[in-house]
Design an enzyme around this catalytic site. Sequence first.
Site, PDB file in Angstrom:
ATOM      1  CB  SER A 144     -42.570   6.539 -72.348  1.00 58.88           C
ATOM      2  OG  SER A 144     -42.018   5.305 -71.950  1.00 58.88           O
ATOM      3  CE1 TYR A 157     -45.908   3.678 -75.577  1.00 53.67           C
ATOM      4  CE2 TYR A 157     -43.713   3.334 -74.662  1.00 53.67           C
ATOM      5  CZ  TYR A 157     -45.018   3.774 -74.529  1.00 53.67           C
ATOM      6  OH  TYR A 157     -45.427   4.310 -73.334  1.00 53.67           O
TER       7      TYR A 157
END
Length: 259
Positions: A144, A157
């Site tokens: 990401s 995350y």
Amino acid sequence: MPELHGLELHGRSAVVTGGARGIGAAIAQTLVKSGLGVVVADLLDSEGTTTAASLGTTAIFRHLDVTDEHGWQRVLDDAEANFGPLAVLVNNAGVLDVGGVESESPAMFRHVVDVNLFGAWLGMHLGASRLRANGDGVIVNISSTAGLMGYSGIAGYVASKWGLRGLTKAAALELGGAGIRVCSVHPGPIDTPMTAGFDMRITAGQPLPRFGEPAEVAAMVGFIVNEATYSTGSEFVIDGGATAGMALAASAQAHGARL
């Protein structure tokens, strides 16, 4: 012109985790078109079965919790039994929890890291020996932009995606001599079920002020598998230019601020 060191994909298999929907489903479709037999692996049985069926006879669905070692072994066995030697592993399964360093619970932090990082490591740990035995292969880890920069409010995350970026580089160093390439992909905001509740204005300051599409990420994965034959340990960014910097005026306008 020198011959490219590409993979022979026909008669070989791929596994895509988190393949039931969104980015994973788009990647599975791209790999099927490349000539691979694909195992769509996910916890979402109904959606996964539908996705695999839509891809034809060269795709099957298998239930997989990516933190389960025995589950991984079954999926890898089924991939090779149905479609031939393993060629491609895409670690796409991931979860997102909203919570910062203070507010995220220990249990949720561990869950996010277990799925996003440990799950990918487990797939690589068990899949690498098969790729090595087959003489080559490609592992693509879907990280990401949160693996390239910090974001507030999603601590687990961010930690997991930075970890996955580092794991990619370690694996590339270890496996390159066996002809196995390992790369990471770093999407920005993509229009998927995971981002369904996101404010569309978060893209306002990007050079390309929109959400990306799963098919655009899948195209990047297809490029890594089929064309990027001299790339390993590499980071492929697909974020509308978000990590290039944010246009101040647009960003301020999106948040209702005055310059």
